[in-house]
Design a protein around this motif. Sequence first.
Motif, PDB file in Angstrom:
ATOM      1  N   ILE A   1      49.509 -25.290  -0.720  1.00  0.00           N
ATOM      2  CA  ILE A   1      50.653 -26.051  -1.236  1.00  0.00           C
ATOM      3  C   ILE A   1      50.625 -27.424  -0.565  1.00  0.00           C
ATOM      4  N   ASN A   2      50.553 -28.497  -1.372  1.00  0.00           N
ATOM      5  CA  ASN A   2      50.429 -29.826  -0.771  1.00  0.00           C
ATOM      6  C   ASN A   2      51.110 -30.898  -1.610  1.00  0.00           C
ATOM      7  N   ALA A   3      51.660 -31.884  -0.928  1.00  0.00           N
ATOM      8  CA  ALA A   3      52.217 -33.093  -1.533  1.00  0.00           C
ATOM      9  C   ALA A   3      52.375 -34.119  -0.416  1.00  0.00           C
ATOM     10  N   HIS A   4      52.520 -35.373  -0.771  1.00  0.00           N
ATOM     11  CA  HIS A   4      52.723 -36.446   0.212  1.00  0.00           C
ATOM     12  C   HIS A   4      53.769 -37.423  -0.315  1.00  0.00           C
ATOM     13  N   GLY A   5      54.438 -38.103   0.605  1.00  0.00           N
ATOM     14  CA  GLY A   5      55.249 -39.250   0.234  1.00  0.00           C
ATOM     15  C   GLY A   5      54.376 -40.486   0.086  1.00  0.00           C
ATOM     16  N   ILE A   6      53.765 -40.922   1.197  1.00  0.00           N
ATOM     17  CA  ILE A   6      52.805 -42.028   1.202  1.00  0.00           C
ATOM     18  C   ILE A   6      51.535 -41.514   1.871  1.00  0.00           C
ATOM     19  N   ALA A   7      50.421 -41.579   1.177  1.00  0.00           N
ATOM     20  CA  ALA A   7      49.163 -41.040   1.701  1.00  0.00           C
ATOM     21  C   ALA A   7      48.068 -42.088   1.607  1.00  0.00           C
ATOM     22  N   VAL A   8      47.333 -42.241   2.709  1.00  0.00           N
ATOM     23  CA  VAL A   8      46.210 -43.174   2.772  1.00  0.00           C
ATOM     24  C   VAL A   8      44.992 -42.383   3.217  1.00  0.00           C
ATOM     25  N   TYR A   9      44.016 -42.246   2.344  1.00  0.00           N
ATOM     26  CA  TYR A   9      42.812 -41.457   2.605  1.00  0.00           C
ATOM     27  C   TYR A   9      41.588 -42.355   2.500  1.00  0.00           C
ATOM     28  N   GLY A  10      40.949 -42.615   3.649  1.00  0.00           N
ATOM     29  CA  GLY A  10      39.724 -43.405   3.662  1.00  0.00           C
ATOM     30  C   GLY A  10      38.530 -42.516   3.357  1.00  0.00           C
ATOM     31  N   ARG A  11      38.115 -42.478   2.104  1.00  0.00           N
ATOM     32  CA  ARG A  11      37.077 -41.555   1.655  1.00  0.00           C
ATOM     33  C   ARG A  11      35.710 -42.211   1.509  1.00  0.00           C
ATOM     34  N   ASP A  12      35.597 -43.485   1.815  1.00  0.00           N
ATOM     35  CA  ASP A  12      34.319 -44.185   1.742  1.00  0.00           C
ATOM     36  C   ASP A  12      33.737 -44.273   3.150  1.00  0.00           C
TER      37      ASP A  12
ATOM     38  N   VAL B   1      50.936 -40.391   5.871  1.00  0.00           N
ATOM     39  CA  VAL B   1      49.706 -40.009   6.558  1.00  0.00           C
ATOM     40  C   VAL B   1      48.629 -41.065   6.373  1.00  0.00           C
ATOM     41  N   VAL B   2      47.848 -41.279   7.442  1.00  0.00           N
ATOM     42  CA  VAL B   2      46.583 -42.012   7.369  1.00  0.00           C
ATOM     43  C   VAL B   2      45.502 -41.026   7.816  1.00  0.00           C
ATOM     44  N   ASN B   3      44.464 -40.870   7.007  1.00  0.00           N
ATOM     45  CA  ASN B   3      43.498 -39.801   7.208  1.00  0.00           C
ATOM     46  C   ASN B   3      42.099 -40.304   6.891  1.00  0.00           C
ATOM     47  N   GLY B   4      41.164 -40.051   7.803  1.00  0.00           N
ATOM     48  CA  GLY B   4      39.768 -40.406   7.553  1.00  0.00           C
ATOM     49  C   GLY B   4      39.460 -41.831   7.952  1.00  0.00           C
ATOM     50  N   ASN B   5      38.702 -42.530   7.135  1.00  0.00           N
ATOM     51  CA  ASN B   5      38.179 -43.847   7.492  1.00  0.00           C
ATOM     52  C   ASN B   5      39.229 -44.932   7.267  1.00  0.00           C
ATOM     53  N   VAL B   6      40.217 -44.943   8.172  1.00  0.00           N
ATOM     54  CA  VAL B   6      41.308 -45.919   8.124  1.00  0.00           C
ATOM     55  C   VAL B   6      41.338 -46.622   9.477  1.00  0.00           C
TER      56      VAL B   6
ATOM     57  N   TRP C   1      38.687 -35.865  11.548  1.00  0.00           N
ATOM     58  CA  TRP C   1      37.819 -34.673  11.548  1.00  0.00           C
ATOM     59  C   TRP C   1      38.041 -33.731  10.374  1.00  0.00           C
ATOM     60  N   GLU C   2      38.981 -34.021   9.486  1.00  0.00           N
ATOM     61  CA  GLU C   2      39.121 -33.189   8.295  1.00  0.00           C
ATOM     62  C   GLU C   2      38.012 -33.536   7.289  1.00  0.00           C
ATOM     63  N   PRO C   3      37.817 -32.740   6.232  1.00  0.00           N
ATOM     64  CA  PRO C   3      36.768 -33.059   5.255  1.00  0.00           C
ATOM     65  C   PRO C   3      37.144 -34.195   4.315  1.00  0.00           C
ATOM     66  N   THR C   4      37.847 -35.204   4.844  1.00  0.00           N
ATOM     67  CA  THR C   4      38.074 -36.435   4.097  1.00  0.00           C
ATOM     68  C   THR C   4      36.737 -37.122   3.857  1.00  0.00           C
ATOM     69  N   LEU C   5      35.917 -37.187   4.916  1.00  0.00           N
ATOM     70  CA  LEU C   5      34.489 -37.475   4.770  1.00  0.00           C
ATOM     71  C   LEU C   5      33.738 -36.174   5.027  1.00  0.00           C
ATOM     72  N   THR C   6      32.656 -35.972   4.316  1.00  0.00           N
ATOM     73  CA  THR C   6      31.917 -34.721   4.421  1.00  0.00           C
ATOM     74  C   THR C   6      30.475 -34.975   4.836  1.00  0.00           C
TER      75      THR C   6
END
Length: 470
Positions: A180-191, A218-223, A246-251
């Motif tokens: 179960i997931n949702a966000h208000g403001i989410a920033v995911y650096g996936r590159d 949230v700020v997650n990954g390459n931010v 360290w989450e699988p934002t980048l794999t």
Amino acid sequence: MNRLLAATSLLILVVAAPAQGAVVSTSTDGVRATSGVLYVSPTGDDGAAGTRAAPLRTPQVAVDALPDGGTVYLLPGTYSRQRIVLAGRHDLTIAATRARRAVLDASGLTPRPDDSGVVQISDSSRVTVRGLDIRGYRTTSLRRVPIGIYVTGHDRHVTLADNHVHRLGNDNGTLGSFDINAHGIAVYGRDAQHPISHLRIVGNEVDHLHLGASESVVVNGNVDHWRITGNRIHDDDNIGIDAIGWEPTLTGSHRYTTANRARHGLIAHNRISRIISQGNPAYWEGDGWCNCADGIYVDGGEHIAIRHNVVRTSDIAIEAGAENGRGHTNDITIADNRVSGSRYVGLALGGYSPSRGEVYDVRVRHNHFRNDNTDNDGSPELLIQFKVHETTLAHNVVVATHRAAPLLLQRVRRVGTAAQNRHVRLDHNHYLAPVAASHAEFIWLGHALTGFASYRHASRQDGHSTCRKG
């Protein structure tokens, strides 16, 4: 699905079939092409000139009519079932003419599979979203993640300011499900090659969200190089502000690299309250709810300052941990914050179980912790968990108010190597309890100690600190 392709398909979808029967004009008249400023109103016409007197009707139509940048002003009113998607856009501002009076109400709009935002920004630069009211984006699907404002890909100089994101989320009721997931403001650096950088999240209000296992902001990954300042976050059922690594934002080969960490950030002057996981299905533990929603959490981040925040009546006020056993959190400053009324603890450092990662180079200074552990389950004001090292707690005021359990500080037993536990220093703190110092309670390396003198002798800590009744 490839996320950039998904974003592109979303853009095409919104232009091809806007909500509520709005007519989409594919023309680019002279006013639209040259002015650089367009106005939109819920009562406008997509065949109009886009001036304030003759506004367009659909925000996405206005955005697409400014390929070289400019400003789209949203006049007051409710834009029902509308999304705004910016993919590969530059030098563009989306702003309400009156703060929070332009409402993007996504009620009844089905979120796309995986992650999608009411406002979605990808691979863009010098973009500002200001003053919008965003609400109503909901689902009960475990495969969909509704988000108020979503920034992803690689972006530079994005500002999210003075928006109100509220009353949205994932309403699935499966007990114990972290799907179960949702966000208000989410920033995911996936590159992996290009970070999201120079991000500003400032002056927003984020509240009344159903988040499941995810976060309010949230700020997650390459931010890299970001600021979350001056926001008001309240009445949400999971973490208020989170900086993640360290989450699988980048794999693949990039997962356990610095690129997959939120870093060089500032969390300051935010007011956070009532961040409580009780009633959140994701945190049902079979015999009760986990009281584990943080007001502010760093989980795998690096080089982050947490300053001048007020965190009240949440489960855990501030935490620096490392959930991934192969990861770590380091170079964190927690200073000049005011914490009160936490249900569990005011501050938690370290992994919450022996299998979690390390936390080190943390500086906790000049904070005020008061009246935490309102659940009165015997937990402390300050909790030092597993694998904490090279860390200092100094010049803090720590006030326990429960006469029956005046537990000020707890450090759990050591696990791991000596290096994972060394150089934890506490000094120049001021402890207050509703009992005399000789009856104040501490736990050090698993041993319960009554009296400040007994604690200092056993721990060899807090040599210049004070403890008194107060």
